[in-house]
Scaffold this motif. Structure first.
Motif, PDB file in Angstrom:
ATOM      1  N   ASP A 153       0.649  -1.212  -0.118  1.00 16.15           N
ATOM      2  CA  ASP A 153      -0.052   0.007  -0.089  1.00 16.15           C
ATOM      3  C   ASP A 153       0.909   1.329  -0.038  1.00 16.15           C
ATOM      4  O   ASP A 153       2.244   1.250   0.292  1.00 16.15           O
ATOM      5  N   ILE A 154       0.423   2.259  -0.304  1.00 13.00           N
ATOM      6  CA  ILE A 154       0.856   3.456  -0.526  1.00 13.00           C
ATOM      7  C   ILE A 154       1.575   4.137   0.919  1.00 13.00           C
ATOM      8  O   ILE A 154       2.538   4.535   0.889  1.00 13.00           O
ATOM      9  N   HIS A 155       1.006   3.869   2.089  1.00 12.34           N
ATOM     10  CA  HIS A 155       1.707   4.136   3.220  1.00 12.34           C
ATOM     11  C   HIS A 155       2.941   3.346   3.472  1.00 12.34           C
ATOM     12  O   HIS A 155       3.898   4.122   4.125  1.00 12.34           O
ATOM     13  N   PHE A 156       2.933   1.961   3.136  1.00 20.07           N
ATOM     14  CA  PHE A 156       4.113   1.392   3.416  1.00 20.07           C
ATOM     15  C   PHE A 156       5.323   1.849   2.464  1.00 20.07           C
ATOM     16  O   PHE A 156       6.459   2.110   2.678  1.00 20.07           O
ATOM     17  N   LYS A 157       4.974   2.244   1.139  1.00 16.75           N
ATOM     18  CA  LYS A 157       5.983   2.485   0.078  1.00 16.75           C
ATOM     19  C   LYS A 157       6.441   3.990   0.636  1.00 16.75           C
ATOM     20  O   LYS A 157       7.571   4.168   0.794  1.00 16.75           O
ATOM     21  N   LYS A 158       5.499   4.939   1.203  1.00 13.96           N
ATOM     22  CA  LYS A 158       5.737   6.288   1.676  1.00 13.96           C
ATOM     23  C   LYS A 158       7.061   6.188   2.888  1.00 13.96           C
ATOM     24  O   LYS A 158       7.880   6.875   3.157  1.00 13.96           O
ATOM     25  N   LYS A 159       6.677   5.064   3.888  1.00 13.44           N
ATOM     26  CA  LYS A 159       7.455   5.093   5.009  1.00 13.44           C
ATOM     27  C   LYS A 159       8.916   4.448   4.533  1.00 13.44           C
ATOM     28  O   LYS A 159       9.796   4.986   5.039  1.00 13.44           O
ATOM     29  N   ALA A 160       9.067   3.640   3.505  1.00 17.32           N
ATOM     30  CA  ALA A 160      10.323   3.239   2.887  1.00 17.32           C
ATOM     31  C   ALA A 160      11.001   4.521   2.398  1.00 17.32           C
ATOM     32  O   ALA A 160      12.304   4.757   2.546  1.00 17.32           O
ATOM     33  N   VAL A 161      10.362   5.318   1.593  1.00 19.12           N
ATOM     34  CA  VAL A 161      10.937   6.381   1.047  1.00 19.12           C
ATOM     35  C   VAL A 161      11.279   7.390   1.879  1.00 19.12           C
ATOM     36  O   VAL A 161      12.317   7.820   1.846  1.00 19.12           O
ATOM     37  N   ASP A 162      10.512   7.627   2.958  1.00 17.99           N
ATOM     38  CA  ASP A 162      10.929   8.440   4.039  1.00 17.99           C
ATOM     39  C   ASP A 162      12.277   8.061   4.843  1.00 17.99           C
ATOM     40  O   ASP A 162      13.141   8.810   5.450  1.00 17.99           O
ATOM     41  N   MET A 163      12.400   6.752   5.113  1.00 20.91           N
ATOM     42  CA  MET A 163      13.653   6.006   5.678  1.00 20.91           C
ATOM     43  C   MET A 163      14.690   6.629   4.837  1.00 20.91           C
ATOM     44  O   MET A 163      15.754   6.699   5.472  1.00 20.91           O
ATOM     45  N   TYR A 164      14.589   6.570   3.376  1.00 21.38           N
ATOM     46  CA  TYR A 164      15.760   6.530   2.907  1.00 21.38           C
ATOM     47  C   TYR A 164      16.095   8.079   2.697  1.00 21.38           C
ATOM     48  O   TYR A 164      17.166   8.774   2.896  1.00 21.38           O
ATOM     49  N   LEU A 165      15.103   8.863   2.557  1.00 23.57           N
ATOM     50  CA  LEU A 165      15.202  10.458   2.087  1.00 23.57           C
ATOM     51  C   LEU A 165      15.575  11.164   3.512  1.00 23.57           C
ATOM     52  O   LEU A 165      16.379  12.233   3.538  1.00 23.57           O
ATOM     53  N   LYS A 166      14.485  10.950   4.535  1.00 21.24           N
ATOM     54  CA  LYS A 166      14.801  11.737   5.777  1.00 21.24           C
ATOM     55  C   LYS A 166      15.761  11.162   6.719  1.00 21.24           C
ATOM     56  O   LYS A 166      16.386  11.903   7.301  1.00 21.24           O
ATOM     57  N   GLU A 167      15.657   9.749   6.752  1.00 24.73           N
ATOM     58  CA  GLU A 167      16.614   9.396   7.906  1.00 24.73           C
ATOM     59  C   GLU A 167      18.106   8.973   7.241  1.00 24.73           C
ATOM     60  O   GLU A 167      19.020   8.639   8.085  1.00 24.73           O
ATOM     61  N   GLY A 168      18.421   9.031   5.977  1.00 24.10           N
ATOM     62  CA  GLY A 168      19.544   8.824   5.555  1.00 24.10           C
ATOM     63  C   GLY A 168      20.036   7.450   5.178  1.00 24.10           C
ATOM     64  O   GLY A 168      21.278   7.098   5.238  1.00 24.10           O
ATOM     65  N   MET A 169      19.128   6.413   5.558  1.00 25.92           N
ATOM     66  CA  MET A 169      19.398   5.252   5.289  1.00 25.92           C
ATOM     67  C   MET A 169      19.733   4.710   4.024  1.00 25.92           C
ATOM     68  O   MET A 169      19.081   5.445   2.910  1.00 25.92           O
ATOM     69  N   GLY A 170      20.489   3.794   3.603  1.00 30.50           N
ATOM     70  CA  GLY A 170      20.580   3.269   2.315  1.00 30.50           C
ATOM     71  C   GLY A 170      19.748   2.410   1.770  1.00 30.50           C
ATOM     72  O   GLY A 170      18.682   1.832   2.506  1.00 30.50           O
ATOM     73  N   TYR A 171      19.585   2.317   0.354  1.00 30.81           N
ATOM     74  CA  TYR A 171      18.683   1.149  -0.104  1.00 30.81           C
ATOM     75  C   TYR A 171      18.552  -0.090   0.584  1.00 30.81           C
ATOM     76  O   TYR A 171      17.656  -0.708   0.982  1.00 30.81           O
ATOM     77  N   LYS A 172      19.741  -0.680   0.734  1.00 31.70           N
ATOM     78  CA  LYS A 172      20.038  -1.782   1.164  1.00 31.70           C
ATOM     79  C   LYS A 172      19.663  -2.116   2.874  1.00 31.70           C
ATOM     80  O   LYS A 172      18.836  -3.094   3.165  1.00 31.70           O
ATOM     81  N   THR A 173      19.832  -0.863   3.533  1.00 31.95           N
ATOM     82  CA  THR A 173      19.490  -0.678   4.999  1.00 31.95           C
ATOM     83  C   THR A 173      18.099  -0.964   4.982  1.00 31.95           C
ATOM     84  O   THR A 173      17.249  -1.607   5.758  1.00 31.95           O
ATOM     85  N   VAL A 174      17.209   0.015   4.152  1.00 30.68           N
ATOM     86  CA  VAL A 174      15.832   0.221   4.338  1.00 30.68           C
ATOM     87  C   VAL A 174      15.421  -1.245   3.773  1.00 30.68           C
ATOM     88  O   VAL A 174      14.254  -1.605   4.406  1.00 30.68           O
ATOM     89  N   GLY A 175      15.880  -2.002   2.873  1.00 27.14           N
ATOM     90  CA  GLY A 175      15.446  -2.972   2.408  1.00 27.14           C
ATOM     91  C   GLY A 175      15.316  -4.225   3.427  1.00 27.14           C
ATOM     92  O   GLY A 175      14.445  -4.890   3.663  1.00 27.14           O
ATOM     93  N   ARG A 176      16.528  -4.180   4.215  1.00 27.77           N
ATOM     94  CA  ARG A 176      16.524  -5.044   5.090  1.00 27.77           C
ATOM     95  C   ARG A 176      15.678  -4.876   6.301  1.00 27.77           C
ATOM     96  O   ARG A 176      15.070  -5.898   6.907  1.00 27.77           O
ATOM     97  N   GLU A 177      15.669  -3.751   6.707  1.00 26.71           N
ATOM     98  CA  GLU A 177      14.552  -3.455   7.605  1.00 26.71           C
ATOM     99  C   GLU A 177      13.335  -3.745   7.412  1.00 26.71           C
ATOM    100  O   GLU A 177      12.587  -4.127   8.359  1.00 26.71           O
ATOM    101  N   LEU A 178      12.764  -3.575   6.049  1.00 17.78           N
ATOM    102  CA  LEU A 178      11.408  -3.731   5.867  1.00 17.78           C
ATOM    103  C   LEU A 178      11.232  -4.983   5.095  1.00 17.78           C
ATOM    104  O   LEU A 178       9.893  -5.452   4.951  1.00 17.78           O
ATOM    105  N   GLU A 179      12.101  -5.830   4.983  1.00 14.29           N
ATOM    106  CA  GLU A 179      12.313  -7.145   4.349  1.00 14.29           C
ATOM    107  C   GLU A 179      11.686  -7.245   2.962  1.00 14.29           C
ATOM    108  O   GLU A 179      10.717  -7.706   2.708  1.00 14.29           O
TER     109      GLU A 179
END
Length: 98
Positions: free
Chosen positions: A9-35
């Protein structure tokens, strides 16, 4: 058997985008966090940066604009329909030998 694609859903995607853009996490880190696959996070970030929140909406199965997609059939004129049916009847009579 093919792999079944999971939709998010759009909320899950937005959470992933925010983790990358706002928290400065990398793609791999966000992917690992959210599986999820890091490529998905990357794609969502690209869509978000290009189109905003609308870029995160599900697009599969929808025509991309007016006039696209499968064409609509126009209603058949009654006279044309009558001519077509008469021609079909004549063809069937010939085939049946009547």
């Amino acid at each position: 058997m093919g792999k079944i694609n999971k939709t998010y859903d759009i909320h899950f995607k937005k959470k992933a985008v925010d983790m990358y853009l706002k928290e400065g996490m990398g793609y791999k880190t966000v992917g690992r966090e959210l599986e999820i696959a890091p490529q998905m996070v990357r794609r969502w970030v690209q869509h978000f940066e290009a189109e905003g929140i609308k870029g995160l909406e599900e697009k599969r199965g929808r025509a991309k604009g007016p006039g696209l997609g499968r064409p609509r059939t126009r209603p058949e004129d009654p006279e044309e329909k009558m001519k077509r049916l008469e021609a079909e009847n004549e063809l069937l009579k010939k085939l049946l030998g009547k």
